[in-house]
Design an enzyme around this catalytic site. Structure first.
Site, PDB file in Angstrom:
ATOM      1  N   ASN A  90       0.867  -1.188   0.000  1.00  0.00           N
ATOM      2  CA  ASN A  90       0.000   0.000   0.000  1.00  0.00           C
ATOM      3  C   ASN A  90       0.901   1.235   0.000  1.00  0.00           C
ATOM      4  OD1 ASN A  90      -1.817   2.057   0.481  1.00  0.00           O
ATOM      5  ND2 ASN A  90      -2.153   1.524   2.630  1.00  0.00           N
ATOM      6  N   LYS A 108       0.107   4.357  -0.299  1.00  0.00           N
ATOM      7  CA  LYS A 108      -0.489   5.588   0.239  1.00  0.00           C
ATOM      8  C   LYS A 108      -0.236   6.745  -0.753  1.00  0.00           C
ATOM      9  CE  LYS A 108       0.298   3.568   4.712  1.00  0.00           C
ATOM     10  NZ  LYS A 108       0.231   3.715   6.140  1.00  0.00           N
ATOM     11  N   HIS A 144      -9.305   1.087   4.979  1.00  0.00           N
ATOM     12  CA  HIS A 144      -8.025   1.295   5.665  1.00  0.00           C
ATOM     13  C   HIS A 144      -8.256   2.237   6.853  1.00  0.00           C
ATOM     14  CE1 HIS A 144      -3.913   2.579   6.465  1.00  0.00           C
ATOM     15  NE2 HIS A 144      -3.514   1.498   5.800  1.00  0.00           N
ATOM     16  N   GLU A 185      -6.665   4.685   7.908  1.00  0.00           N
ATOM     17  CA  GLU A 185      -6.487   6.109   7.603  1.00  0.00           C
ATOM     18  C   GLU A 185      -7.740   6.675   6.940  1.00  0.00           C
ATOM     19  OE1 GLU A 185      -2.763   5.729   5.510  1.00  0.00           O
ATOM     20  OE2 GLU A 185      -1.787   5.173   7.391  1.00  0.00           O
ATOM     21  N   GLU A 236      -5.373  -5.116  10.559  1.00  0.00           N
ATOM     22  CA  GLU A 236      -4.364  -4.079  10.710  1.00  0.00           C
ATOM     23  C   GLU A 236      -4.628  -3.292  11.995  1.00  0.00           C
ATOM     24  OE1 GLU A 236      -2.331  -2.906   6.800  1.00  0.00           O
ATOM     25  OE2 GLU A 236      -4.044  -1.609   7.087  1.00  0.00           O
ATOM     26  N   GLY A 251       2.555   2.055  10.702  1.00  0.00           N
ATOM     27  CA  GLY A 251       3.514   3.154  10.568  1.00  0.00           C
ATOM     28  C   GLY A 251       4.242   3.515  11.843  1.00  0.00           C
ATOM     29  N   SER A 255       3.517  -2.370  10.304  1.00  0.00           N
ATOM     30  CA  SER A 255       4.969  -2.389  10.504  1.00  0.00           C
ATOM     31  C   SER A 255       5.616  -3.712  10.105  1.00  0.00           C
ATOM     32  CB  SER A 255       5.306  -2.019  11.962  1.00  0.00           C
ATOM     33  OG  SER A 255       4.896  -0.694  12.235  1.00  0.00           O
TER      34      SER A 255
HETATM   35  C1  PEP Z   1      -0.626   0.128   5.996  1.00  0.00           C
HETATM   36  O1  PEP Z   1      -0.683   1.317   5.755  1.00  0.00           O
HETATM   37  O2  PEP Z   1      -1.523  -0.629   5.556  1.00  0.00           O
HETATM   38  C2  PEP Z   1       0.493  -0.374   6.772  1.00  0.00           C
HETATM   39  C3  PEP Z   1       0.416  -1.586   7.234  1.00  0.00           C
HETATM   40  O3  PEP Z   1       1.539   0.480   6.962  1.00  0.00           O
HETATM   41  P1  PEP Z   1       2.978   0.129   7.590  1.00  0.00           P
HETATM   42  O4  PEP Z   1       3.429  -1.182   6.977  1.00  0.00           O
HETATM   43  O5  PEP Z   1       3.859   1.261   7.203  1.00  0.00           O
HETATM   44  O6  PEP Z   1       2.804  -0.016   9.068  1.00  0.00           O
END
Ligand code: PEP
Length: 263
Positions: A11, A13, A99, A101, A171, A177, A216
Site C-alpha cells: 500500500n 499511500k 483502511h 487512515e 491491521e 507506521g 509495521s
Molecule cells: C498500511 O498502511 O496498511 C500499513 C500496514 O503500513 P505500515 O506497513 O507502514 O505499518
C-alpha cells in the site's frame, strides 16, 4: 496446514509519481526470486499512477490494486470520487477498502466500508477489507469485539457467491507506521477470531478465506507472521516503497509460508 496461497500487497499511500511507479515496477521485477510464482503479489499506487502501473506490470505476475473506491456508482455527481467500474476499466484487479487512515481521517464508517466492498464485488474487483482496533480499544479489552463488529458489517451484506471473492486484512491501528508490529501471538489470536466468525457465518469457506496481517511488516519480521497458521500474507505500507526491499519481503514470505512450499 494451510493450502491458502500467500498474498503480499504493498500500500503506497500518497507516494510515487507516474515516472517513479514505472521505474519501481521494472526494478521490482528484476529483484524477484524465481520462486515468486508461489505467491500472489500486488502494489496499490495512487489513482494517478494506476494505469501506468498496469502497463508496466503487463506480462508479470504483479497485480495492481487501488487504495480506495467510491461508495456510490456506477457514475454520478460525486466530485472527486472514482468508481469501481473506472478502476476495473484501467486494469486494476482489486481495491483496498476500509483502511484505518480512511476511517480516521475521512470519517468512513462500517456502513460506508460495506458499501465500498459491495461496489468492488459488483465490478468484479477483489476487495481487501481492512479491520483494526485502536490502542485505546485494545487497552480497554475491546479489541475482539471491535473486530467482530467491523467484520459483521461486511459479512451481513455478502451473498454466497461473494464469500470466495474477498480478502480480509487485520491491521491494528497502533501498529500502522509505528515500527511496533503486533506480536505473533496477537496476530494469530485475531486472525483465528476472524476465521471463526467467518466459519460461523459461511461454514467451510472459512478454510479458503485469506486473512492478511498489516502493521509495521518488514523484510526482517515477515517470516514471523507468514509462519502462523491463520496468517496468509501481509498488507505492507512503508516497507513496500523500495522495490528491492519489497522483493526481499516477498522472499521472506515465500520461505515460511506453508502453501508456497506446496504443503
Ligand atoms: C498500511 O498502511 O496498511 C500499513 C500496514 O503500513 P505500515 O506497513 O507502514 O505499518
Amino acid at each position: 496446514m494451510s493450502s491458502r496461497r500467500p498474498f503480499i500487497v504493498g500500500n503506497w499511500k500518497m507516494h510515487k509519481t507516474v515516472a517513479e511507479t514505472v521505474g519501481y515496477v521494472a526494478e521490482f521485477a528484476s529483484h524477484l526470486p524465481s520462486s515468486s510464482s508461489g505467491c500472489d503479489m500486488a502494489i496499490a499506487p495512487p489513482f494517478t499512477a494506476l494505469s501506468s502501473a498496469v502497463a508496466a506490470a503487463h506480462g508479470t505476475t504483479l497485480q495492481v490494486f487501488a487504495q480506495n473506491v467510491a461508495a456510490e456508482g456506477p457514475s454520478g455527481a460525486f466530485t472527486g470520487e472514482v468508481s469501481a467500474a473506472m478502476l476495473k476499466e484501467v486494469g486494476c484487479q482489486g481495491v483496498i477498502v476500509g483502511h484505518s487512515e480512511r476511517r480516521r481521517y475521512y470519517g468512513e464508517t462500517d456502513a460506508v466500508v460495506a458499501m465500498k466492498t459491495r461496489r468492488a464485488l459488483d465490478a468484479q474487483l477483489l476487495p481487501i477489507v481492512c479491520l483494526g482496533e485502536t490502542l485505546a480499544e485494545r487497552e480497554s479489552g475491546a479489541a475482539l469485539e471491535v473486530i467482530a463488529r467491523q467484520l459483521r458489517a461486511i459479512t451481513d451484506t455478502l451473498t454466497d457467491a461473494d464469500v470466495h471473492r474477498i480478502v480480509i486484512a487485520y491491521e491494528p491501528v497502533w501498529a500502522i507506521g509505528t515500527g511496533q508490529a503486533a506480536t505473533p501471538d496477537i496476530a494469530q489470536q485475531m486472525h483465528r477470531h476472524i476465521r471463526a466468525i467467518w466459519e460461523a457465518t459461511f461454514g467451510a469457506s472459512a478454510d479458503t478465506l485469506r486473512i492478511l496481517y498489516g502493521g509495521s511488516v518488514t523484510a526482517d519480521n515477515i517470516a514471523e507472521f507468514t509462519a502462523l497458521s491463520d496468517v496468509d500474507g501481509a498488507l505492507v505500507g512503508g516497507a513496500s516503497l523500495s522495490p528491492s526491499g519489497f522483493a526481499n519481503l516477498v522472499r521472506g514470505a515465500l520461505a515460511t509460508s506453508p502453501a508456497s512450499q506446496g504443503v
